[in-house]
Structures are given as structure tokens and as C-alpha cells.
Design an enzyme around this catalytic site. Structure first.
Site, mmCIF file in Angstrom:
data_model
loop_
_atom_site.group_PDB
_atom_site.id
_atom_site.type_symbol
_atom_site.label_atom_id
_atom_site.label_comp_id
_atom_site.label_asym_id
_atom_site.label_seq_id
_atom_site.Cartn_x
_atom_site.Cartn_y
_atom_site.Cartn_z
ATOM 1 N N LYS A 196 0.862 -1.184 0.000
ATOM 2 C CA LYS A 196 0.000 0.000 0.000
ATOM 3 C C LYS A 196 0.894 1.227 0.000
ATOM 4 O O LYS A 196 1.704 1.427 0.908
ATOM 5 C CB LYS A 196 -0.891 -0.005 1.236
ATOM 6 C CG LYS A 196 -1.753 1.242 1.354
ATOM 7 C CD LYS A 196 -2.727 1.129 2.499
ATOM 8 C CE LYS A 196 -3.511 2.412 2.665
ATOM 9 N NZ LYS A 196 -4.458 2.332 3.774
ATOM 10 N N LYS A 249 -2.133 -1.456 -3.850
ATOM 11 C CA LYS A 249 -3.026 -0.301 -3.748
ATOM 12 C C LYS A 249 -2.226 0.988 -3.821
ATOM 13 O O LYS A 249 -1.226 1.077 -3.095
ATOM 14 C CB LYS A 249 -3.741 -0.380 -2.408
ATOM 15 C CG LYS A 249 -4.687 0.733 -2.137
ATOM 16 C CD LYS A 249 -5.255 0.576 -0.781
ATOM 17 C CE LYS A 249 -6.051 1.817 -0.444
ATOM 18 N NZ LYS A 249 -6.447 1.827 0.917
HETATM 19 C C1 PBG Z 1 -7.165 3.476 5.737
HETATM 20 C C2 PBG Z 1 -7.443 3.329 4.287
HETATM 21 C C3 PBG Z 1 -7.275 4.266 3.260
HETATM 22 C C4 PBG Z 1 -7.802 3.689 2.108
HETATM 23 C C5 PBG Z 1 -8.246 2.422 2.450
HETATM 24 N N1 PBG Z 1 -7.992 2.209 3.794
HETATM 25 C C6 PBG Z 1 -6.779 5.637 3.274
HETATM 26 C C7 PBG Z 1 -5.441 5.959 3.742
HETATM 27 O O1 PBG Z 1 -4.591 5.092 3.962
HETATM 28 O O2 PBG Z 1 -5.217 7.151 3.918
HETATM 29 C C8 PBG Z 1 -7.914 4.348 0.758
HETATM 30 C C9 PBG Z 1 -9.066 3.922 -0.081
HETATM 31 C C10 PBG Z 1 -9.397 4.831 -1.193
HETATM 32 O O3 PBG Z 1 -8.775 5.893 -1.402
HETATM 33 O O4 PBG Z 1 -10.333 4.502 -1.924
HETATM 34 N N2 PBG Z 1 -5.920 3.195 6.183
#
Ligand code: PBG
Length: 326
Positions: A196, A249
Site C-alpha cells: 500500500k 493499492k
Molecule cells: C485506511 C485506508 C485508506 C484507504 C483504504 N484504507 C486511506 C489511507 O490510507 O489514507 C484508501 C481507499 C481509497 O482511497 O479509496 N488506512
């Protein structure tokens, strides 16, 4: 052998030919739809930066879940934005908290719909970080991991079919697996947000999940966008720790990462077409600058072709409908 003997256009000359030689096919089975729970009753609060997406109270969430299941979507990914936020993420640990309530209501109403629970601290902490904050502002890995494992246990006890840790702390998958197994919950898969990235494309989501960090940013835990070898390292570590599936992601800007991960592992690979990827197609489509359906199907096909077996997308129900109609 080359032109004029070889003519790739021969198998491209009609719709029937193109369909026969198509290498990548999207299926509704591969799509997961994110849902955002908020407190209250009868609440449908549109997320302004994500047209078509709303924050929903549990009663409304159940209605949408039934509708998307009827369209052929097999799984939803649940995020909760409880109103009580504190440094300990108490709402996420509470068996009567918003996420736990939403999970059990979803399972009661749609027993066959798979409910994946996003596990993170950012929606339930007052500082909005994904882990515990030390005096001075650093994020404390090991205490965060303990809390995250307890949050996962809470969601599995509430009925979650899978837990999906999205915090990017080191060692969380192992901690979760151990805690779940010790409690006899050996059959619940862990879907790890393994690679991520610290992405600007999460901007619109943070409005939906009310999870923007109150200070600083997430770059000390989420990955640095230029790195791909490090993504393989993260993914392999998570599999070693017990992850049943791994995720990359965002999706669109990281197709090379998806391909490298797909080639390196044997577990299913998911990719998350995140909020910013959704919002930019929506915004252009609303202006008439591109054909929304064609653009969505092209991005999802690209993500699938790159190697993602599963795709988490805000377009899931709509795409399921398009695919059935086509
Ligand atoms: C929380 C999380 C996030 C997303 C999914 N889980 C945001 C972040 O890490 O700031 C992003 C999902 C999206 O942008 O559609 N940790």
C-alpha cells in the site's frame, strides 16, 4: 514471417473475432465493493468528492448491500467512521461499536454476501493515524500491531468473513493470525493490504472515511511510490506471516507492481482502484470529456490484465450490471 503474409488484423475484423481471441475477461465474481458506515438511522450522506458514493447508517447500508448482492457482487469491503474517536481507537475495539454493528447487520441481512472488514485505526482515532502516536508524533509499530489484532478479533467475532489490515505496520498479519487462531477462529482469511503506497489518490476517501491525519502524513508507514522491489518484500513477508491474499493499492498507477507481485506469489492478488482513481473518471465523465462506461471497463481490464485476480472498485455494482447486459 512478416507482412504481407502475417496480418494481425485478420482476427480483429469483427466483434465475433475480437471476442474469440480476447485474452482478458472481466467477471462480476472478481469485484469487491467498498461501503462506508456512519452512526445514526436513515442517513445517506453523499461524499461530495465521490459522486454516487454515500456514507450510510447501518440500516441504509443493509439496503445497499442487498441491492449490490442482487446485482451479482459477491463481496463488500466495510469501512466505519464512528463518531467517538480517541487515541486508543476504542470504537473499533468495542463489540457494540459501529463497525461491529454494521458487520453483524450485514451478515444477518445478506448471509451469502462476503463481508471483508477493513482493519485500521485511522477511522477511530482522534489523530487520524493508522497506528498509535508516541509523544513527539512518531507512530509506534508494536503497540499498534497489538491493538490491530484485537480490532480484527472484534470484527471476526461480529461475523466478518475476512479481515483486511490496511495500516501498513510491520508484523500485523502474524499478530492477527496468532490471536485469531488462539481464539479458535482458524478459518477466517486475512486479506493483507501488503503493498500500500503513500498515495495522493486517497484524497477523496479521507472525506468518506473521516480518516485524514490531523498532523503529518502517512509516509513513515505506507510505501514510497518509486519502489517496486520493496513491494515484493512486503508481499512475501505478509505471506510468510499467514496472509491468504495480498493486495496492491492503488491500482492504476501501479500496474507494474501488480504484474511483479502476480509473477512472484501463488496466493490470489487483489488490486484496489482507489477513491482518486474513481473520482477522476467521474469528474471527466460529468464534464462529457470521456465515455464513463468505456473508460471504467478499460481501466478495470488493464488492472486485470496486469495480473490482479480481484479488484476492489467503487464501480463494482455498475460494472456487474454492464457485464451482465453486454
Ligand atoms: C485506511 C485506508 C485508506 C484507504 C483504504 N484504507 C486511506 C489511507 O490510507 O489514507 C484508501 C481507499 C481509497 O482511497 O479509496 N488506512
Amino acid at each position: 514471417m512478416s507482412h504481407p503474409l502475417t496480418r494481425p488484423r485478420r482476427t480483429r475484423q469483427s466483434d465475433a473475432w475480437r471476442r474469440m481471441v480476447r485474452e482478458t475477461r472481466l467477471s462480476p465474481d472478481a469485484l469487491i465493493y467498498p461501503l462506508f458506515a456512519v452512526p445514526g438511522r436513515g442517513v445517506r450522506h453523499p461524499v461530495s468528492s465521490m459522486p454516487g458514493i454515500s456514507q450510510l447508517s447501518v440500516d441504509e447500508l443493509v439496503k445497499d448491500a442487498k441491492a449490490v448482492a442482487a446485482m451479482g457482487v459477491l463481496a463488500v469491503l466495510l469501512f466505519a467512521a464512528p463518531s467517538e474517536k480517541d487515541p486508543h481507537a476504542s470504537a473499533a475495539l468495542d463489540p457494540k461499536g459501529l463497525a461491529a454493528q454494521a458487520i453483524s447487520a450485514l451478515k444477518d441481512a445478506c448471509p451469502d454476501l462476503l463481508v471483508w472488514a477493513d482493519v485500521c485505526l485511522c477511522g477511530a482515532t482522534d489523530h487520524g493515524h493508522c497506528g498509535h502516536v508516541l509523544p513527539g508524533g512518531a507512530i509506534d509499530n508494536d503497540t499498534s500491531v497489538e491493538t490491530l489484532a484485537r480490532v480484527a478479533l472484534n470484527y471476526v467475532r461480529a461475523g466478518a468473513d475476512a479481515v483486511a489490515p490496511s495500516d501498513m505496520m510491520d508484523g500485523r498479519v502474524q499478530a492477527m493470525r496468532h490471536l485469531l487462531d488462539r481464539q479458535g477462529l482458524t478459518t477466517t482469511p486475512i486479506v493483507s493490504y501488503a503493498a500500500k503506497y503513500a498515495s495522493s489518490f486517497y484524497g477523496p476517501f479521507r472525506e468518506a472515511a473521516e480518516s485524514a491525519p490531523a498532523f503529518g502524513n502517512r509516509r513513515s508507514y505506507q510505501m514510497d511510490p518509486p519502489n517496486v522491489r520493496e513491494a515484493l518484500r512486503e508481499v512475501l513477508l505478509d505471506i510468510e506471516e499467514g496472509a491468504d491474499m495480498v493486495m496492491v493499492k492503488p491500482a492504476g498507477p501501479y500496474l507494474d507492481v501488480i504484474r511483479r507481485v502476480r509473477d512472484a506469489v501463488t496466493v490470489p492478488v487483489a488490486a484496489y482502484q482507489v477513491s482518486g482513481e474513481y473520482s477522476l473518471i467521474k469528474a471527466a465523465a460529468e464534464r462529457g470529456w470521456l465515455d464513463e462506461r468505456a473508460a471504467v471497463l478499460e481501466t478495470l481490464t488493464g488492472i486485470h490484465r496486469a495480473g490482479a485476480d480481484l479488484i476492489i472498485t467503487y464501480y463494482a455494482p455498475q460494472v456487474a450490471r454492464w457485464l451482465v447486459a453486454s
